[in-house]
Motif scaffolding. Structure first.
Motif, short mmCIF file in Angstrom:
data_model
loop_
_atom_site.label_atom_id
_atom_site.label_comp_id
_atom_site.label_asym_id
_atom_site.label_seq_id
_atom_site.Cartn_x
_atom_site.Cartn_y
_atom_site.Cartn_z
N VAL A 143 0.88 -1.00 -0.10
CA VAL A 143 0.10 0.10 -0.07
C VAL A 143 1.06 1.22 0.24
CG1 VAL A 143 -2.12 -1.24 1.16
CG2 VAL A 143 -0.20 -0.05 2.72
N ILE A 144 2.11 0.97 -0.36
CA ILE A 144 3.10 2.37 -0.17
C ILE A 144 2.51 3.56 -1.28
CG2 ILE A 144 5.38 3.20 -0.91
CD1 ILE A 144 5.33 1.49 1.72
N ASP A 145 1.96 3.25 -2.36
CA ASP A 145 1.65 4.14 -3.28
C ASP A 145 0.63 4.72 -2.86
OD1 ASP A 145 0.20 1.73 -3.41
OD2 ASP A 145 -0.27 1.99 -5.59
N ARG A 146 -0.40 4.17 -1.94
CA ARG A 146 -1.74 5.05 -1.30
C ARG A 146 -1.37 5.99 -0.25
NH1 ARG A 146 -5.97 0.18 0.00
NH2 ARG A 146 -6.99 2.14 0.56
N PHE A 147 0.03 6.13 -0.02
CA PHE A 147 0.66 7.15 1.00
C PHE A 147 1.13 8.19 0.38
CE2 PHE A 147 -0.84 3.84 3.81
CZ PHE A 147 -1.02 4.34 4.83
N HIS A 148 0.88 8.61 -0.88
CA HIS A 148 1.54 9.83 -1.40
C HIS A 148 1.44 11.21 -0.82
CE1 HIS A 148 -2.23 9.68 -3.46
NE2 HIS A 148 -2.09 10.95 -3.55
N ASP A 149 0.35 11.13 -0.26
CA ASP A 149 0.12 12.26 0.81
C ASP A 149 -0.36 11.68 2.27
OD1 ASP A 149 -1.02 14.34 2.02
OD2 ASP A 149 -2.10 15.20 0.33
N ILE A 150 0.62 11.71 2.96
CA ILE A 150 0.52 10.87 4.22
C ILE A 150 -0.48 11.65 5.12
CG2 ILE A 150 1.77 10.44 6.49
CD1 ILE A 150 4.16 10.40 4.73
N PRO A 151 -0.73 12.99 5.26
CA PRO A 151 -1.73 13.59 6.31
C PRO A 151 -3.15 13.06 5.56
CG PRO A 151 0.04 15.20 5.83
CD PRO A 151 0.32 13.95 4.98
N ALA A 152 -3.25 13.25 4.21
CA ALA A 152 -4.50 12.94 3.65
C ALA A 152 -5.05 11.48 3.91
CB ALA A 152 -4.80 13.41 2.04
N ALA A 167 -12.21 -0.05 -1.04
CA ALA A 167 -10.73 -0.11 -1.09
C ALA A 167 -10.15 -0.35 0.47
CB ALA A 167 -9.95 1.03 -1.51
N PRO A 168 -10.75 -1.53 0.88
CA PRO A 168 -10.52 -1.91 2.20
C PRO A 168 -8.90 -2.36 2.28
CG PRO A 168 -11.35 -3.89 1.30
CD PRO A 168 -11.75 -2.62 0.34
N TRP A 169 -8.16 -1.95 3.46
CA TRP A 169 -6.69 -2.01 3.72
C TRP A 169 -6.69 -3.68 3.77
CZ3 TRP A 169 -4.29 1.92 2.60
CH2 TRP A 169 -4.50 3.33 3.14
N PRO A 170 -5.40 -4.12 3.26
CA PRO A 170 -5.13 -5.51 3.46
C PRO A 170 -5.00 -5.67 5.02
CG PRO A 170 -3.54 -4.51 1.78
CD PRO A 170 -4.54 -3.35 2.40
N ALA A 171 -5.02 -6.93 5.39
CA ALA A 171 -5.06 -7.54 6.79
C ALA A 171 -4.28 -6.79 7.83
CB ALA A 171 -5.13 -8.94 6.88
N HIS A 172 -2.92 -6.78 7.47
CA HIS A 172 -1.71 -6.30 8.51
C HIS A 172 -2.11 -4.66 8.45
CE1 HIS A 172 1.02 -9.77 8.49
NE2 HIS A 172 -0.23 -10.06 8.59
N ILE A 173 -2.34 -3.91 7.53
CA ILE A 173 -2.50 -2.55 7.60
C ILE A 173 -3.80 -2.25 8.51
CG2 ILE A 173 -2.81 -0.32 6.32
CD1 ILE A 173 -1.09 -3.52 4.88
N ALA A 174 -4.78 -2.82 8.08
CA ALA A 174 -5.94 -2.60 8.85
C ALA A 174 -5.86 -3.12 10.35
CB ALA A 174 -7.17 -3.31 8.17
#
Length: 472
Positions: A143-152, A167-174
């Protein structure tokens, strides 16, 4: 090592016979072996019962219960190195731990623990053992590419925790607060992207946990006990899962938070150490929800310190930093945690039977800590001069070093048992409980014949990594 290191004063039995006569030593050895045999039987029963349940209804979601692994005997490029490190620690570890200057011992423990973890991981090969471990479907790097804007992303984080959300987070991120994922995002931003760098980061940082535990044991229970525990912290079977798992990184952060707290409450730069302890405790809570249970271990440290109150304002000040930053950026820890509970029971956590995992998790723990720690915990429970209530009220200042160490390791065991009874850790605890396991291993300081027990630890780790292909 000199067995007299643990003999702070002569002790006698109630009938005035001296302790540690040959009959006592034989009885202690028999009890040690009985404890390790009981742990081995627990593991065997967990394997047999778990296999039957999995074959019957596939409700465990692990291929080789109780461990998240599959049966796959193999060797790899790390095999010769792992054998060499194990042989060297067994042969020279106790002697070097007794003789090396303290700071040299800390760096040696870190380096050797890192070599042991890397060599075990490389039994599976570089790609399978390290480089691709954190790039699989449920891992952080996906999910690195989903954090291009960290605050958002942090403001929107809770909207993707539930499995039926968009777009649910994968298990470890959630399943974790976002500091875990943000760590790998920041590594990527400074040019250390990809699974290989993430794996190296987790192993390198995770190996420092051994040094952090040594620092804590030394200031709370004395240098002699810390030196006796050092080879066991280096050669722990837990290293099988420290390489490569993000929980190894979590274990190190949590361990250093306790180490700095121990330094603060024993008068070692209480302001600086207190701030560092608070800062790392805050980070620990934002790496894993379950590691808030480290408050139990922190409580034991406060009881053992002789300056419990003086550093607390600095600890509290440091503790507010990470929660304040994430809150200002829009992440709500409590909301996310409650959503995680819903997601947990919507997924395999709601299907895995509590009636099996509530005791099979303890079998996983026996594999993480190894037979030497099981025997050490038995000896810790039987340690002479156990603290009485007046000692507790006095901050255990009058207690023997053995009693102080016993309190520390049993605090870790208590935190682990609370996690177990919560039902939020059904399966995969060989990885999830690494932070707690590191604090049980110092019980090995109570054992005689360290080379024999170190051999048992090494054999278990080598068998696990060569016979099973672990999921982490």
């Amino acid at each position: 090592m000199n067995r007299d290191l643990l003999r702070d004063r002569p002790r006698t039995r109630p009938d005035n016979r001296p302790r540690n006569v040959p009959g006592d030593r034989r009885r202690d050895l028999v009890r040690d072996l009985a404890a390790t045999l009981a742990a081995a039987l627990l593991v065997l029963v967990a394997v047999l019962v778990g296999t039957a349940i999995q074959h019957r209804d596939h409700s465990l979601f692990v291929a080789w219960p109780p461990v998240f692994a599959q049966w796959e005997p193999h060797v790899g490029p790390g095999t010769p190195a792992a054998l060499a490190v194990a042989a060297a620690v067994v042969a020279y570890g106790p002697g070097l731990a007794a003789r090396l200057p303290w700071r040299t011992l800390l760096f040696t423990a870190w380096g050797t623990a890192m070599a042991w973890t890397f060599s075990l991981a490389l039994i599976d090969g570089w790609q399978r053992g390290i480089a691709s471990r954190l790039t699989t479907t449920n891992e952080y790097l996906t999910v690195i590419d989903r954090f291009h804007d960290i605050p958002a992303t942090l403001r929107d984080f809770t909207h993707h925790i539930l499995s039926h959300s968009p777009a649910p987070w994968p298990a470890h991120i959630a399943g974790h607060p976002p500091a875990a994922t943000v760590t790998f995002v920041l590594l990527d931003r400074i040019g250390l992207g990809g699974g290989a760098w993430a794996g190296v980061w987790c192993i390198t940082v995770g190996a420092t946990a051994a040094a952090a535990v040594l620092v804590t044991v030394r200031v709370l229970a004395g240098e002699a006990l810390a030196r006796r525990a050092a080879p066991f912290l280096v050669l722990a079977p837990a290293a099988v899962w420290m390489g490569t798992s993000a929980d190894g990184y979590f274990a190190a952060v949590a361990a250093w938070s306790v180490a700095f707290l121990a330094l603060a409450v024993t008068g070692h730069r209480p302001r600086t150490a207190g701030l560092a302890a608070g800062l790392l405790f805050g980070l620990t809570a934002y790496l894993s929800y379950g590691l808030t249970l480290f408050a139990v271990i922190a409580g034991a440290v406060l009881m053992l310190g002789h300056r419990r109150l003086a550093p607390l304002p600095y600890v509290v000040a440091g503790l507010t930093v990470v929660p304040l930053v994430f809150t200002l950026l829009g992440f709500n820890w409590w909301e996310a945690y409650h959503l995680l509970i819903t997601r947990y029971y919507e997924g395999v956590g709601g299907t895995r039977p509590y009636s099996y995992w509530v005791w099979a998790n303890l079998a996983c723990t026996a594999l993480i800590v190894g037979p030497a720690t099981v025997a050490g915990l038995r000896r810790a429970g039987a340690a002479p001069d156990r603290p009485q209530l007046p000692d507790l009220r006095a901050g255990l200042r009058t207690a023997a070093p053995q009693s102080r160490l016993a309190l520390l390791v049993f605090a870790a065991l208590l935190a682990l048992l609370v996690a177990d009874l919560s039902g939020m850790s059904k399966a995969e605890t060989e990885r999830i409980w690494l932070p707690f396991a590191m604090w049980m291993i110092p019980a090995t300081a109570f054992l005689p014949r360290p080379r024999t027990w170190l051999t048992a630890q090494a054999v278990l780790a080598l068998l696990l990594n060569h016979l099973l292909l672990t999921g982490w």
